[in-house]
Design a protein around this motif. Structure first.
Motif, PDB file in Angstrom:
ATOM      1  N   GLU A 139       0.841  -1.208   0.000  1.00  0.00           N
ATOM      2  CA  GLU A 139       0.000   0.000   0.000  1.00  0.00           C
ATOM      3  C   GLU A 139       0.875   1.257   0.000  1.00  0.00           C
ATOM      4  OE1 GLU A 139      -3.832   1.707   2.518  1.00  0.00           O
ATOM      5  OE2 GLU A 139      -2.219   0.654   3.589  1.00  0.00           O
ATOM      6  N   THR A 140       1.939   1.234   0.785  1.00  0.00           N
ATOM      7  CA  THR A 140       2.863   2.371   0.817  1.00  0.00           C
ATOM      8  C   THR A 140       3.547   2.558  -0.535  1.00  0.00           C
ATOM      9  OG1 THR A 140       3.268   1.959   3.175  1.00  0.00           O
ATOM     10  CG2 THR A 140       4.834   3.375   2.019  1.00  0.00           C
ATOM     11  N   ILE A 141       3.903   1.448  -1.170  1.00  0.00           N
ATOM     12  CA  ILE A 141       4.525   1.538  -2.499  1.00  0.00           C
ATOM     13  C   ILE A 141       3.552   2.155  -3.492  1.00  0.00           C
ATOM     14  CG2 ILE A 141       5.412   0.168  -4.423  1.00  0.00           C
ATOM     15  CD1 ILE A 141       6.521  -1.798  -2.327  1.00  0.00           C
ATOM     16  N   ALA A 142       2.280   1.759  -3.425  1.00  0.00           N
ATOM     17  CA  ALA A 142       1.277   2.339  -4.325  1.00  0.00           C
ATOM     18  C   ALA A 142       1.087   3.831  -4.043  1.00  0.00           C
ATOM     19  CB  ALA A 142      -0.046   1.593  -4.178  1.00  0.00           C
ATOM     20  N   ASP A 143       1.079   4.195  -2.757  1.00  0.00           N
ATOM     21  CA  ASP A 143       0.938   5.613  -2.407  1.00  0.00           C
ATOM     22  C   ASP A 143       2.128   6.427  -2.903  1.00  0.00           C
ATOM     23  OD1 ASP A 143      -1.442   5.031  -1.182  1.00  0.00           O
ATOM     24  OD2 ASP A 143      -0.599   4.925   0.846  1.00  0.00           O
ATOM     25  N   LEU A 197       4.166  -0.451 -12.192  1.00  0.00           N
ATOM     26  CA  LEU A 197       2.761  -0.758 -11.903  1.00  0.00           C
ATOM     27  C   LEU A 197       2.358  -2.099 -12.512  1.00  0.00           C
ATOM     28  CD1 LEU A 197       1.175   2.770 -12.415  1.00  0.00           C
ATOM     29  CD2 LEU A 197       1.447   1.549 -10.255  1.00  0.00           C
ATOM     30  N   GLY A 198       2.858  -2.400 -13.706  1.00  0.00           N
ATOM     31  CA  GLY A 198       2.573  -3.709 -14.291  1.00  0.00           C
ATOM     32  C   GLY A 198       3.134  -4.839 -13.459  1.00  0.00           C
ATOM     33  N   SER A 199       4.337  -4.636 -12.926  1.00  0.00           N
ATOM     34  CA  SER A 199       4.941  -5.649 -12.058  1.00  0.00           C
ATOM     35  C   SER A 199       4.149  -5.817 -10.771  1.00  0.00           C
ATOM     36  CB  SER A 199       6.387  -5.255 -11.757  1.00  0.00           C
ATOM     37  OG  SER A 199       6.958  -6.121 -10.794  1.00  0.00           O
ATOM     38  N   LEU A 200       3.731  -4.698 -10.174  1.00  0.00           N
ATOM     39  CA  LEU A 200       2.955  -4.767  -8.933  1.00  0.00           C
ATOM     40  C   LEU A 200       1.597  -5.411  -9.156  1.00  0.00           C
ATOM     41  CD1 LEU A 200       3.745  -1.274  -7.368  1.00  0.00           C
ATOM     42  CD2 LEU A 200       4.599  -3.494  -6.611  1.00  0.00           C
ATOM     43  N   SER A 201       1.001  -5.145 -10.315  1.00  0.00           N
ATOM     44  CA  SER A 201      -0.303  -5.743 -10.609  1.00  0.00           C
ATOM     45  C   SER A 201      -0.208  -7.263 -10.666  1.00  0.00           C
ATOM     46  CB  SER A 201      -0.836  -5.182 -11.928  1.00  0.00           C
ATOM     47  OG  SER A 201      -2.085  -5.766 -12.250  1.00  0.00           O
ATOM     48  N   PHE A 206      -1.055 -12.565  -7.936  1.00  0.00           N
ATOM     49  CA  PHE A 206      -0.507 -13.804  -7.380  1.00  0.00           C
ATOM     50  C   PHE A 206      -0.740 -13.882  -5.881  1.00  0.00           C
ATOM     51  CE2 PHE A 206       3.091 -15.967  -5.349  1.00  0.00           C
ATOM     52  CZ  PHE A 206       3.025 -17.218  -5.950  1.00  0.00           C
ATOM     53  N   LEU A 207      -0.541 -12.757  -5.201  1.00  0.00           N
ATOM     54  CA  LEU A 207      -0.687 -12.748  -3.745  1.00  0.00           C
ATOM     55  C   LEU A 207      -2.128 -12.991  -3.324  1.00  0.00           C
ATOM     56  CD1 LEU A 207       0.678 -12.250  -0.996  1.00  0.00           C
ATOM     57  CD2 LEU A 207       0.211  -9.807  -1.294  1.00  0.00           C
ATOM     58  N   GLN A 208      -3.082 -12.385  -4.015  1.00  0.00           N
ATOM     59  CA  GLN A 208      -4.485 -12.546  -3.627  1.00  0.00           C
ATOM     60  C   GLN A 208      -4.971 -13.978  -3.826  1.00  0.00           C
ATOM     61  OE1 GLN A 208      -7.220  -8.965  -4.601  1.00  0.00           O
ATOM     62  NE2 GLN A 208      -5.526  -8.767  -6.069  1.00  0.00           N
ATOM     63  N   ASN A 209      -4.384 -14.694  -4.753  1.00  0.00           N
ATOM     64  CA  ASN A 209      -4.789 -16.079  -4.991  1.00  0.00           C
ATOM     65  C   ASN A 209      -4.123 -17.068  -4.039  1.00  0.00           C
ATOM     66  OD1 ASN A 209      -6.469 -15.361  -7.144  1.00  0.00           O
ATOM     67  ND2 ASN A 209      -4.765 -15.448  -8.604  1.00  0.00           N
ATOM     68  N   ALA A 210      -3.189 -16.594  -3.229  1.00  0.00           N
ATOM     69  CA  ALA A 210      -2.514 -17.477  -2.275  1.00  0.00           C
ATOM     70  C   ALA A 210      -3.478 -17.843  -1.142  1.00  0.00           C
ATOM     71  CB  ALA A 210      -1.269 -16.806  -1.723  1.00  0.00           C
ATOM     72  N   GLU A 217      -9.171 -12.350   6.164  1.00  0.00           N
ATOM     73  CA  GLU A 217     -10.142 -11.468   5.513  1.00  0.00           C
ATOM     74  C   GLU A 217      -9.643 -10.033   5.423  1.00  0.00           C
ATOM     75  OE1 GLU A 217     -13.726 -10.541   3.580  1.00  0.00           O
ATOM     76  OE2 GLU A 217     -12.740 -12.448   4.041  1.00  0.00           O
ATOM     77  N   ASP A 218      -9.051  -9.527   6.507  1.00  0.00           N
ATOM     78  CA  ASP A 218      -8.589  -8.128   6.509  1.00  0.00           C
ATOM     79  C   ASP A 218      -7.467  -7.907   5.494  1.00  0.00           C
ATOM     80  OD1 ASP A 218     -10.412  -7.532   8.495  1.00  0.00           O
ATOM     81  OD2 ASP A 218      -8.987  -7.893  10.128  1.00  0.00           O
ATOM     82  N   VAL A 219      -6.519  -8.821   5.475  1.00  0.00           N
ATOM     83  CA  VAL A 219      -5.410  -8.689   4.540  1.00  0.00           C
ATOM     84  C   VAL A 219      -5.897  -8.848   3.101  1.00  0.00           C
ATOM     85  CG1 VAL A 219      -3.198  -9.679   3.812  1.00  0.00           C
ATOM     86  CG2 VAL A 219      -3.720  -9.443   6.248  1.00  0.00           C
ATOM     87  N   ARG A 220      -6.840  -9.766   2.894  1.00  0.00           N
ATOM     88  CA  ARG A 220      -7.379  -9.969   1.545  1.00  0.00           C
ATOM     89  C   ARG A 220      -8.065  -8.706   1.034  1.00  0.00           C
ATOM     90  NH1 ARG A 220     -11.996 -11.109  -0.791  1.00  0.00           N
ATOM     91  NH2 ARG A 220     -13.084 -11.123   1.223  1.00  0.00           N
ATOM     92  N   LYS A 221      -8.842  -8.057   1.887  1.00  0.00           N
ATOM     93  CA  LYS A 221      -9.516  -6.821   1.481  1.00  0.00           C
ATOM     94  C   LYS A 221      -8.510  -5.707   1.207  1.00  0.00           C
ATOM     95  CE  LYS A 221     -13.920  -7.624   3.852  1.00  0.00           C
ATOM     96  NZ  LYS A 221     -14.856  -7.127   4.900  1.00  0.00           N
ATOM     97  N   LEU A 222      -7.483  -5.632   2.046  1.00  0.00           N
ATOM     98  CA  LEU A 222      -6.465  -4.596   1.834  1.00  0.00           C
ATOM     99  C   LEU A 222      -5.714  -4.831   0.525  1.00  0.00           C
ATOM    100  CD1 LEU A 222      -4.955  -2.120   2.811  1.00  0.00           C
ATOM    101  CD2 LEU A 222      -3.490  -3.613   4.206  1.00  0.00           C
ATOM    102  N   CYS A 223      -5.398  -6.090   0.234  1.00  0.00           N
ATOM    103  CA  CYS A 223      -4.720  -6.394  -1.030  1.00  0.00           C
ATOM    104  C   CYS A 223      -5.615  -6.066  -2.218  1.00  0.00           C
ATOM    105  CB  CYS A 223      -4.317  -7.862  -1.060  1.00  0.00           C
ATOM    106  SG  CYS A 223      -2.953  -8.297   0.050  1.00  0.00           S
ATOM    107  N   ALA A 224      -6.908  -6.318  -2.081  1.00  0.00           N
ATOM    108  CA  ALA A 224      -7.829  -5.990  -3.169  1.00  0.00           C
ATOM    109  C   ALA A 224      -7.896  -4.483  -3.384  1.00  0.00           C
ATOM    110  CB  ALA A 224      -9.217  -6.546  -2.857  1.00  0.00           C
ATOM    111  N   THR A 225      -7.863  -3.729  -2.293  1.00  0.00           N
ATOM    112  CA  THR A 225      -7.880  -2.264  -2.411  1.00  0.00           C
ATOM    113  C   THR A 225      -6.610  -1.756  -3.079  1.00  0.00           C
ATOM    114  OG1 THR A 225      -9.223  -2.089  -0.404  1.00  0.00           O
ATOM    115  CG2 THR A 225      -8.058  -0.112  -1.116  1.00  0.00           C
ATOM    116  N   VAL A 226      -5.477  -2.308  -2.660  1.00  0.00           N
ATOM    117  CA  VAL A 226      -4.205  -1.898  -3.268  1.00  0.00           C
ATOM    118  C   VAL A 226      -4.184  -2.270  -4.748  1.00  0.00           C
ATOM    119  CG1 VAL A 226      -1.706  -2.191  -3.213  1.00  0.00           C
ATOM    120  CG2 VAL A 226      -2.988  -2.075  -1.073  1.00  0.00           C
ATOM    121  N   ALA A 227      -4.707  -3.438  -5.093  1.00  0.00           N
ATOM    122  CA  ALA A 227      -4.753  -3.858  -6.498  1.00  0.00           C
ATOM    123  C   ALA A 227      -5.614  -2.898  -7.320  1.00  0.00           C
ATOM    124  CB  ALA A 227      -5.291  -5.285  -6.603  1.00  0.00           C
ATOM    125  N   GLN A 228      -6.731  -2.458  -6.742  1.00  0.00           N
ATOM    126  CA  GLN A 228      -7.570  -1.490  -7.444  1.00  0.00           C
ATOM    127  C   GLN A 228      -6.842  -0.161  -7.622  1.00  0.00           C
ATOM    128  OE1 GLN A 228     -10.519  -1.970  -8.891  1.00  0.00           O
ATOM    129  NE2 GLN A 228     -10.423   0.148  -9.624  1.00  0.00           N
TER     130      GLN A 228
END
Length: 323
Positions: A139-143, A197-201, A206-210, A217-228
């Motif tokens: 999330e920090t990297i995306a910011d 950004l392509g690399s992070l996407s 890959f991470l969300q499918n792990a 649940e909390d980490v999954r939602k945060l990863c989905a937000t960062v992916a968006q």
């Protein structure tokens, strides 16, 4: 250098000179910054995992950048480095997620890491684990990438203002040529951002499918937000890249217009002075029988004919709108 971050946000440096060293249970993140081969082996013995070398981080095959091995997730992402300088670069960073710890391997110092470390002490200790740290680090990297894009947009706006400034304002002869270098610099930075950004996407997909993320649940939602956020930034970067391409085309077009204007001046000057040259050539010929040579007013009449032959084409061009 090996930095071990505890769940309370404190940090301690590890050294490979103690083979019998046991890693404390509250260590949630191990950051290898420019590690030596001895430090790689030390961490491998501590965690019973393999640490990718610098050459392995440069592999571009997806199977070499995103994979699972011995219960650990190995992910390599490309981050923008030195974005505030004229020599922006991409640096490959490895993220290794074990059952309860995060391990990062990097050979550069992206600003996102220093920002994340500064905010690490404010994270609640009870929720501080490897999965959560990885999600917040991404999330920090995306910011940080969003901040870079804001800077790029500001630079593009300033470039557009300078390039399309009213021509009534005096500008140096090589003004537009100098802007081409700035456009190239910004375009290079946007290209690095898009690659990152392509690399992070791909990493986030890959991470969300792990399974380890699917169970939290909390980490999954945060990863989905960062992916968006990464997807939105990628679209924005494509839009900015289009604007930069437009500025490049506009700059080249304006340079051609200015060069054509200069050539136009020389062309008109040559055409305007062609009739006077013709008159002067006629009366400069050395023939014995030229009646005008014996006239008392022959010389001023020749000068008048030359001036008149220059004035008539000039006003004709203005009337036609060629000037």
């Amino acid at each position: 250098m090996i930095n071990a971050y505890l769940s309370n946000g404190s940090v301690s440096e590890l050294t490979p000179d103690k083979p019998e060293f046991l890693l404390p249970d509250d260590v949630v993140w191990i950051d290898l910054h420019h590690p030596t081969s001895a430090e790689d082996q030390f961490v491998e013995q501590l965690l019973s995992i393999s640490i990718p070398t610098r050459d392995e981080l440069k592999d571009i095959e997806p199977s070499s950048r995103l994979y699972a091995e011995n219960g650990a997730l190995y992910m390599t992402g490309s981050l923008v480095w030195r974005a505030d300088s004229k020599d922006s670069k991409l640096t490959d960073v490895a993220f290794i997620l074990t059952a309860d710890r995060l391990v990062t391997v990097r050979y550069a110092d992206p600003k996102s890491f220093s920002l994340f470390v500064a905010a690490l002490g404010r994270a609640p200790e009870e929720t501080c684990n490897g999965r959560t740290l990885l999600a917040h680090l991404l999330e920090t990297i995306a910011d940080r990438t969003a901040e870079i894009m804001e800077t790029v947009v500001s630079r593009v706006d300033h470039l557009a203002t300078d390039i399309f400034r009213e021509r009534t304002e005096r500008r140096p002869p090589k003004f537009l040529e100098s802007k081409l270098a700035e456009i190239a610099e910004v375009h290079r930075l946007v290209g690095k951002v898009r690659d990152s950004l392509g690399s992070l996407s791909r990493l986030l997909t890959f991470l969300q499918n792990a399974s380890v993320i699917q169970k939290d649940e909390d980490v999954r939602k945060l990863c989905a937000t960062v992916a968006q956020d990464v997807t939105t930034l990628s679209e924005h970067a494509s839009f900015v890249a289009g604007n930069i391409a437009f500025l490049l085309d506009a700059s080249l077009g304006l340079i051609n217009v200015e060069q054509n204007a200069i050539i136009k001046i020389f062309s008109i000057a040559s055409v305007v002075f062609l009739p006077p040259t013709l008159v002067a050539s006629i009366y400069g010929m050395n023939f014995q029988h030229m009646p005008e040579l014996s006239w008392q007013l022959g010389y001023p009449l020749a000068l008048f004919a030359m001036v008149l032959s220059a004035i008539i084409p000039f006003f004709f061009f203005r009337w036609k709108g060629w000037l």
